[in-house]
Design a protein around this motif. Structure first.
Motif, PDB file in Angstrom:
ATOM      1  N   MET A   1       0.845  -1.178   0.000  1.00 31.81           N
ATOM      2  CA  MET A   1       0.000   0.000   0.000  1.00 31.81           C
ATOM      3  C   MET A   1       0.892   1.243   0.000  1.00 31.81           C
ATOM      4  O   MET A   1       1.863   1.310   0.748  1.00 31.81           O
ATOM      5  CB  MET A   1      -0.913  -0.023   1.220  1.00 31.81           C
ATOM      6  CG  MET A   1      -1.730   1.240   1.384  1.00 31.81           C
ATOM      7  SD  MET A   1      -2.997   1.114   2.660  1.00 31.81           S
ATOM      8  CE  MET A   1      -4.388   0.830   1.602  1.00 31.81           C
ATOM      9  N   PRO A   2       0.537   2.265  -0.803  1.00 34.72           N
ATOM     10  CA  PRO A   2       1.342   3.492  -0.849  1.00 34.72           C
ATOM     11  C   PRO A   2       1.406   4.151   0.529  1.00 34.72           C
ATOM     12  O   PRO A   2       0.467   4.091   1.304  1.00 34.72           O
ATOM     13  CB  PRO A   2       0.591   4.377  -1.844  1.00 34.72           C
ATOM     14  CG  PRO A   2      -0.238   3.439  -2.658  1.00 34.72           C
ATOM     15  CD  PRO A   2      -0.561   2.294  -1.760  1.00 34.72           C
ATOM     16  N   SER A   3       2.520   4.801   0.819  1.00 37.65           N
ATOM     17  CA  SER A   3       2.718   5.355   2.154  1.00 37.65           C
ATOM     18  C   SER A   3       2.275   6.800   2.312  1.00 37.65           C
ATOM     19  O   SER A   3       2.159   7.278   3.424  1.00 37.65           O
ATOM     20  CB  SER A   3       4.189   5.236   2.544  1.00 37.65           C
ATOM     21  OG  SER A   3       4.965   5.985   1.629  1.00 37.65           O
ATOM     22  N   THR A   6      -1.258  11.319  -1.087  1.00 36.34           N
ATOM     23  CA  THR A   6      -1.398  11.612  -2.513  1.00 36.34           C
ATOM     24  C   THR A   6      -1.360  10.336  -3.338  1.00 36.34           C
ATOM     25  O   THR A   6      -2.187  10.136  -4.229  1.00 36.34           O
ATOM     26  CB  THR A   6      -0.289  12.571  -2.982  1.00 36.34           C
ATOM     27  OG1 THR A   6      -0.357  13.777  -2.210  1.00 36.34           O
ATOM     28  CG2 THR A   6      -0.431  12.915  -4.444  1.00 36.34           C
ATOM     29  N   SER A   7      -0.443   9.450  -3.042  1.00 35.47           N
ATOM     30  CA  SER A   7      -0.344   8.180  -3.768  1.00 35.47           C
ATOM     31  C   SER A   7      -1.582   7.322  -3.553  1.00 35.47           C
ATOM     32  O   SER A   7      -2.057   6.660  -4.474  1.00 35.47           O
ATOM     33  CB  SER A   7       0.891   7.403  -3.321  1.00 35.47           C
ATOM     34  OG  SER A   7       2.049   8.115  -3.642  1.00 35.47           O
ATOM     35  N   ILE A   8      -2.099   7.328  -2.340  1.00 34.11           N
ATOM     36  CA  ILE A   8      -3.315   6.547  -2.047  1.00 34.11           C
ATOM     37  C   ILE A   8      -4.481   7.061  -2.876  1.00 34.11           C
ATOM     38  O   ILE A   8      -5.202   6.288  -3.507  1.00 34.11           O
ATOM     39  CB  ILE A   8      -3.645   6.598  -0.535  1.00 34.11           C
ATOM     40  CG1 ILE A   8      -2.571   5.861   0.266  1.00 34.11           C
ATOM     41  CG2 ILE A   8      -5.025   6.015  -0.252  1.00 34.11           C
ATOM     42  CD1 ILE A   8      -2.653   6.077   1.763  1.00 34.11           C
ATOM     43  N   ALA A  20     -14.332  10.153  -2.197  1.00 32.46           N
ATOM     44  CA  ALA A  20     -13.402  10.604  -1.160  1.00 32.46           C
ATOM     45  C   ALA A  20     -13.240  12.123  -1.206  1.00 32.46           C
ATOM     46  O   ALA A  20     -13.199  12.783  -0.158  1.00 32.46           O
ATOM     47  CB  ALA A  20     -12.048   9.923  -1.341  1.00 32.46           C
ATOM     48  N   LEU A  21     -13.183  12.693  -2.387  1.00 38.70           N
ATOM     49  CA  LEU A  21     -13.026  14.138  -2.515  1.00 38.70           C
ATOM     50  C   LEU A  21     -14.280  14.882  -2.082  1.00 38.70           C
ATOM     51  O   LEU A  21     -14.195  15.972  -1.503  1.00 38.70           O
ATOM     52  CB  LEU A  21     -12.628  14.508  -3.942  1.00 38.70           C
ATOM     53  CG  LEU A  21     -11.231  14.027  -4.344  1.00 38.70           C
ATOM     54  CD1 LEU A  21     -10.962  14.332  -5.810  1.00 38.70           C
ATOM     55  CD2 LEU A  21     -10.156  14.623  -3.456  1.00 38.70           C
TER      56      LEU A  21
END
Length: 70
Positions: A1-3, A6-8, A20-21
Motif C-alpha cells: 500500500m502506498p505510504s 497523494t499516492s493513495i 473521497a473528494l
C-alpha cells in the motif's frame, strides 16, 4: 500500500476518488458564522456572547471547534 496520502488517492478508482473528494470537501468546508455561534451556544456560551465571538472569528476559515474532552 502506498505510504503517502497523494499516492493513495491517485491509486483509487475514479468513482472511489470522487467520493473521497466529496467527503473531504464537506469536512474541510469552513463553518459559517451562524454555525460557529450555534456550536458555542450548545456548549454553554450565552447567545449574545456567542454572536460576538462568531463575528470576531468569521474570517478565520474555521473547519472545526473542539473543547475539553473533544
Amino acid at each position: 500500500m502506498p505510504s503517502n496520502l497523494t499516492s493513495i488517492v491517485e491509486a483509487m478508482p475514479p468513482a472511489q476518488r470522487e467520493g473521497a473528494l466529496i467527503v473531504l470537501d464537506h469536512l474541510t468546508r469552513p463553518m459559517t458564522q451562524r454555525e460557529i455561534a450555534a456550536h458555542l451556544q450548545r456548549h454553554g456560551v450565552q447567545r449574545a456572547k456567542a454572536g460576538k465571538i462568531a463575528a470576531a472569528v468569521a474570517d478565520f476559515q474555521i473547519v472545526a471547534l473542539l473543547g475539553p474532552g473533544g
